[in-house]
Enzyme design. Structure first.
Site, PDB file in Angstrom:
ATOM      1  N   HIS A  91       0.843  -1.207   0.000  1.00 13.27           N
ATOM      2  CA  HIS A  91       0.000   0.000   0.000  1.00 13.27           C
ATOM      3  C   HIS A  91       0.875   1.253   0.000  1.00 13.27           C
ATOM      4  O   HIS A  91       0.413   2.341  -0.323  1.00 13.27           O
ATOM      5  CB  HIS A  91      -0.959   0.000   1.197  1.00 13.27           C
ATOM      6  CG  HIS A  91      -0.288   0.268   2.491  1.00 13.27           C
ATOM      7  ND1 HIS A  91       0.514  -0.642   3.127  1.00 13.27           N
ATOM      8  CD2 HIS A  91      -0.274   1.369   3.285  1.00 13.27           C
ATOM      9  CE1 HIS A  91       0.985  -0.119   4.241  1.00 13.27           C
ATOM     10  NE2 HIS A  91       0.509   1.101   4.362  1.00 13.27           N
ATOM     11  N   ARG A  92       2.142   1.090   0.401  1.00 14.53           N
ATOM     12  CA  ARG A  92       3.158   2.143   0.271  1.00 14.53           C
ATOM     13  C   ARG A  92       4.385   1.483  -0.337  1.00 14.53           C
ATOM     14  O   ARG A  92       4.696   0.342  -0.024  1.00 14.53           O
ATOM     15  CB  ARG A  92       3.561   2.682   1.643  1.00 14.53           C
ATOM     16  CG  ARG A  92       2.487   3.469   2.342  1.00 14.53           C
ATOM     17  CD  ARG A  92       2.730   4.966   2.139  1.00 14.53           C
ATOM     18  NE  ARG A  92       1.861   5.752   2.977  1.00 14.53           N
ATOM     19  CZ  ARG A  92       0.595   6.048   2.688  1.00 14.53           C
ATOM     20  NH1 ARG A  92       0.027   5.579   1.598  1.00 14.53           N
ATOM     21  NH2 ARG A  92      -0.118   6.796   3.510  1.00 14.53           N
TER      22      ARG A  92
ATOM     23  N   LYS B 218       9.766  -2.299   3.238  1.00 12.48           N
ATOM     24  CA  LYS B 218      10.995  -2.166   4.026  1.00 12.48           C
ATOM     25  C   LYS B 218      11.010  -3.109   5.209  1.00 12.48           C
ATOM     26  O   LYS B 218       9.984  -3.328   5.847  1.00 12.48           O
ATOM     27  CB  LYS B 218      11.095  -0.717   4.523  1.00 12.48           C
ATOM     28  CG  LYS B 218      12.366  -0.423   5.251  1.00 12.48           C
ATOM     29  CD  LYS B 218      12.912   0.930   4.897  1.00 12.48           C
ATOM     30  CE  LYS B 218      14.324   1.117   5.415  1.00 12.48           C
ATOM     31  NZ  LYS B 218      15.176  -0.062   5.422  1.00 12.48           N
TER      32      LYS B 218
ATOM     33  N   LYS C  10       3.909  -1.383  11.956  1.00 12.52           N
ATOM     34  CA  LYS C  10       4.864  -0.505  12.659  1.00 12.52           C
ATOM     35  C   LYS C  10       5.088   0.775  11.847  1.00 12.52           C
ATOM     36  O   LYS C  10       5.053   1.879  12.377  1.00 12.52           O
ATOM     37  CB  LYS C  10       6.188  -1.261  12.834  1.00 12.52           C
ATOM     38  CG  LYS C  10       7.199  -0.582  13.703  1.00 12.52           C
ATOM     39  CD  LYS C  10       8.465  -1.422  13.819  1.00 12.52           C
ATOM     40  CE  LYS C  10       8.172  -2.796  14.391  1.00 12.52           C
ATOM     41  NZ  LYS C  10       9.380  -3.619  14.524  1.00 12.52           N
TER      42      LYS C  10
ATOM     43  N   LYS D 105      10.403  -8.330   5.329  1.00 13.88           N
ATOM     44  CA  LYS D 105      11.438  -8.888   6.211  1.00 13.88           C
ATOM     45  C   LYS D 105      12.157  -9.985   5.461  1.00 13.88           C
ATOM     46  O   LYS D 105      11.557 -10.672   4.622  1.00 13.88           O
ATOM     47  CB  LYS D 105      10.807  -9.490   7.477  1.00 13.88           C
ATOM     48  CG  LYS D 105      11.748  -9.532   8.639  1.00 13.88           C
ATOM     49  CD  LYS D 105      11.868  -8.175   9.284  1.00 13.88           C
ATOM     50  CE  LYS D 105      12.831  -8.173  10.440  1.00 13.88           C
ATOM     51  NZ  LYS D 105      12.708  -6.926  11.217  1.00 13.88           N
TER      52      LYS D 105
ATOM     53  N   SER E 294      15.897   4.694   9.681  1.00 15.10           N
ATOM     54  CA  SER E 294      16.155   4.141   8.346  1.00 15.10           C
ATOM     55  C   SER E 294      15.478   5.008   7.278  1.00 15.10           C
ATOM     56  O   SER E 294      16.017   5.237   6.197  1.00 15.10           O
ATOM     57  CB  SER E 294      15.618   2.711   8.237  1.00 15.10           C
ATOM     58  OG  SER E 294      16.565   1.791   8.713  1.00 15.10           O
TER      59      SER E 294
HETATM   60  P1  NAD Z   1      21.504  -8.691  17.707  1.00 14.81           P
HETATM   61  O1  NAD Z   1      21.857  -9.913  16.952  1.00 14.81           O
HETATM   62  O2  NAD Z   1      22.393  -7.503  17.617  1.00 14.81           O
HETATM   63  O3  NAD Z   1      21.362  -9.021  19.268  1.00 14.81           O
HETATM   64  C1  NAD Z   1      20.559 -10.046  19.776  1.00 14.81           C
HETATM   65  C2  NAD Z   1      21.138 -10.400  21.144  1.00 14.81           C
HETATM   66  O4  NAD Z   1      20.247 -11.279  21.814  1.00 14.81           O
HETATM   67  C3  NAD Z   1      22.486 -11.103  21.042  1.00 14.81           C
HETATM   68  O5  NAD Z   1      23.370 -10.569  22.008  1.00 14.81           O
HETATM   69  C4  NAD Z   1      22.133 -12.563  21.332  1.00 14.81           C
HETATM   70  O6  NAD Z   1      23.217 -13.291  21.910  1.00 14.81           O
HETATM   71  C5  NAD Z   1      20.976 -12.399  22.306  1.00 14.81           C
HETATM   72  N1  NAD Z   1      20.054 -13.544  22.322  1.00 14.81           N
HETATM   73  C6  NAD Z   1      19.529 -14.211  21.271  1.00 14.81           C
HETATM   74  N2  NAD Z   1      18.696 -15.186  21.684  1.00 14.81           N
HETATM   75  C7  NAD Z   1      18.694 -15.116  23.033  1.00 14.81           C
HETATM   76  C8  NAD Z   1      18.019 -15.824  24.054  1.00 14.81           C
HETATM   77  N3  NAD Z   1      17.171 -16.827  23.755  1.00 14.81           N
HETATM   78  N4  NAD Z   1      18.242 -15.472  25.341  1.00 14.81           N
HETATM   79  C9  NAD Z   1      19.073 -14.456  25.652  1.00 14.81           C
HETATM   80  N5  NAD Z   1      19.745 -13.742  24.736  1.00 14.81           N
HETATM   81  C10 NAD Z   1      19.554 -14.069  23.445  1.00 14.81           C
HETATM   82  O7  NAD Z   1      20.013  -8.342  17.276  1.00 14.81           O
HETATM   83  P2  NAD Z   1      19.264  -6.949  17.380  1.00 14.81           P
HETATM   84  O8  NAD Z   1      19.416  -6.246  16.103  1.00 14.81           O
HETATM   85  O9  NAD Z   1      19.636  -6.287  18.662  1.00 14.81           O
HETATM   86  O10 NAD Z   1      17.743  -7.447  17.455  1.00 14.81           O
HETATM   87  C11 NAD Z   1      17.162  -7.916  18.654  1.00 14.81           C
HETATM   88  C12 NAD Z   1      15.649  -7.874  18.532  1.00 14.81           C
HETATM   89  O11 NAD Z   1      15.233  -6.540  18.220  1.00 14.81           O
HETATM   90  C13 NAD Z   1      15.066  -8.758  17.419  1.00 14.81           C
HETATM   91  O12 NAD Z   1      13.801  -9.226  17.828  1.00 14.81           O
HETATM   92  C14 NAD Z   1      14.873  -7.777  16.265  1.00 14.81           C
HETATM   93  O13 NAD Z   1      13.888  -8.208  15.348  1.00 14.81           O
HETATM   94  C15 NAD Z   1      14.448  -6.545  17.041  1.00 14.81           C
HETATM   95  N6  NAD Z   1      14.656  -5.278  16.323  1.00 14.81           N
HETATM   96  C16 NAD Z   1      15.872  -4.920  15.858  1.00 14.81           C
HETATM   97  C17 NAD Z   1      16.031  -3.696  15.197  1.00 14.81           C
HETATM   98  C18 NAD Z   1      17.382  -3.202  14.737  1.00 14.81           C
HETATM   99  O14 NAD Z   1      17.455  -2.038  14.298  1.00 14.81           O
HETATM  100  N7  NAD Z   1      18.434  -3.955  14.814  1.00 14.81           N
HETATM  101  C19 NAD Z   1      14.923  -2.871  15.000  1.00 14.81           C
HETATM  102  C20 NAD Z   1      13.675  -3.266  15.502  1.00 14.81           C
HETATM  103  C21 NAD Z   1      13.558  -4.474  16.166  1.00 14.81           C
END
Ligand code: NAD
Length: 467
Positions: free
Chosen positions: A61-62, A66, A90, A102, A359
């Site tokens: 729709h947009r 992303k 979101k 995604k 972003s």
């Molecule tokens: P990342 O890989 O940088 O960090 C994830 C961390 O969680 C790691 O340190 C890992 O060891 C730890 N981890 C993974 N599974 C685990 C568990 N079962 N128990 C404890 N620790 C655990 O990832 P991120 O980019 O920080 O993303 C983390 C969450 O945030 C995800 O759900 C992602 O979809 C969400 N998110 C990320 C962004 C972004 O900009 N990176 C934006 C929005 C949402």
């Protein structure tokens, strides 16, 4: 047990039940438009390995669509569809003009060499390109679990090489290093957005009181799960700038606990050096890290992965506020349990939207081919200086050197980014609160979905269906 995607659909359906939508529209908006499952061949040390790779494009729709790219050994089609669905709503919630998407590759990045990761990233980009699934106006990936600025630089470079005549190749992906067309503040953006969103939550005493807390963020005891990009930045800012006490940090191989507070920076450095939380001095090690999710605290901040708060532990959660920095950390059932227990949830849809917001700023910067503030900072600074000198002349008082240093500054790129992010998080929460009160829903998640769905509905109705 229901899947992550089922849970997202359930949350969506709950919100839709408050809205009178034309027949068929709800199903159309809920359903993921495109799901690409590829087996990508990559040459690794003379051998050829096949990797399962996905891209889900939820809603057009947009445009562009992303969403991040996840590198994880547990990536599935179900997971990327759930995450792409969340992205659509979101973006709508925080007024970022993209559809949701995604991607993911089933690979354990911690077990692979940088060379293999580069080959996988570049091949994945080429495969997306051959299917018209990447490009500044088509589909723009970003980092997620297991990927970061390094991978985004490889993606941009691969795309640019495949599109030598394109003048906007840098806008094909966000989350790049600043030196490769990225924007200041993107790497920390999701954690920064969590901080701004939490501050905004604490500005309304009735909401704070409603979940059994009082006062501001100062002194609040926080447990963080996952000290990666999002968890590290959120915990660091809350500790260093808002006076929160980080009492527990949960990682894959155990948790660290200290009632007096943990040093986020020291632990992050320890993990970087040793690849484990074990061996860190100055904290108690808890062998089964997940047990700490139910330890006493004010704020629980899951920032790792989905499905961490389930009906198996929701009754034992002691936090009064759950801040979903990760996507989908609470199952639909557990979410209901927490709400029934009077525990507030700042839902993923809202609280981790800082990443996609910045972003959007990066993508706009890439299309403008110029950093924010480049043409205005100096004139801004001169005018402020003139104003301050005039005030000094009229009042016969003098500003301090610190006041000159802060007030007279023109806004540079990082100032624009932080201002835009803060404003986005505050505006979105105001809309969510308004929907919660208008529709009389008990939780901010349903209210967030209501706000977002209404915007996607409007867009779909205005555009119609063609051909
Ligand atoms: P990342 O890989 O940088 O960090 C994830 C961390 O969680 C790691 O340190 C890992 O060891 C730890 N981890 C993974 N599974 C685990 C568990 N079962 N128990 C404890 N620790 C655990 O990832 P991120 O980019 O920080 O993303 C983390 C969450 O945030 C995800 O759900 C992602 O979809 C969400 N998110 C990320 C962004 C972004 O900009 N990176 C934006 C929005 C949402």
């Amino acid at each position: 047990m229901s899947s992550f995607r089922d849970d997202v659909y359930r949350m969506y359906d709950r919100a839709v039940s408050f809205l009178a939508l034309p027949p068929g529209l709800s199903e159309r908006i809920k359903t993921c438009s495109v799901l690409l499952h590829m087996k990508i061949p990559v040459r690794v040390e003379g051998d050829v390995r096949l990797f399962d790779a996905y891209r889900a494009q939820h809603s057009f729709h947009r445009k562009p669509v992303k969403g991040g790219i996840r590198f994880d050994a547990a990536v599935t089609a179900d997971e990327v569809v759930a995450l792409a669905t969340l992205m659509t709503f979101k973006c709508a919630l925080v007024n970022v003009p993209f559809g949701g998407a995604k991607g993911g590759v089933r690979i354990d990045p911690r077990a692979e060499s940088a060379d293999t990761l580069e080959r996988v990233t570049r091949r994945y980009t080429a495969e997306l390109f051959w299917r018209n699934c990447i490009g500044p106006g088509v589909d723009v990936p970003a980092p997620d679990m297991g990927t970061g600025p390094r991978e985004m630089a490889w993606i941009a470079d691969t795309y640019a090489t495949l599109n030598p005549a394109d003048i906007d190749p840098l806008a094909c992906v966000t989350g790049k290093p600043v030196t490769q067309g990225g924007i200041r503040g993107r790497n920390e953006a999701t954690g920064r957005g969590v901080q701004y969103g939490l501050r905004e939550f604490f500005r309304v005493p009735a909401d704070v009181k409603g979940c059994g807390l009082d006062g501001g963020l100062e002194g609040k005891r926080v447990i963080v799960q996952g000290l990666g990009n999002v968890g590290y930045h959120a915990a660091k800012f809350l500790q260093e700038e808002d006076g929160c006490r980080i009492v527990g940090i949960i990682e894959r191989d155990g948790a660290l606990w200290n009632d007096d507070g943990l040093s986020v920076e020291a632990i992050a450095q320890h993990i970087r050096a040793k690849k484990t939380v074990r061996g860190f001095t100055g904290a108690k090690l808890v062998e089964r890290g997940a047990d700490v999710l139910t330890s006493p605290c004010d704020i629980l901040l899951p920032a790792a992965t989905e499905g961490q708060i389930t009906n198996g532990n929701a009754d034992a959660i002691q936090a009064r506020l759950v801040v979903e920095a990760a996507n989908g950390p609470t199952t639909a059932e557990a979410s209901d349990t927490l709400t029934r227990r009077g525990i507030a949830i700042l839902p993923d849809l809202y609280i981790n939207a800082g990443g996609v917001t910045v972003s959007y700023f990066e993508w706009s910067k890439n299309l403008a081919h110029m950093r924010f503030g480049r043409m205005s900072r100096r004139i801004d600074q001169q005018r402020r200086g003139q104003m301050m000198r005039a005030i000094e002349d009229m009042t016969s008082s003098r500003f301090t050197p610190e006041q000159w240093a802060t007030v007279a500054q023109g806004a540079g790129e990082i100032d624009h980014v932080r201002s835009g992010l803060d404003d986005t998080m505050c505006e979105a929460l105001a809309e969510v609160r308004e929907a919660r009160d208008r529709y009389k829903v008990p939780d901010l998640r349903t209210a967030s979905f209501i706000v977002a769905i209404q915007k996607v509905v409007t867009s779909n109705l205005e555009l119609g269906l063609w051909p």
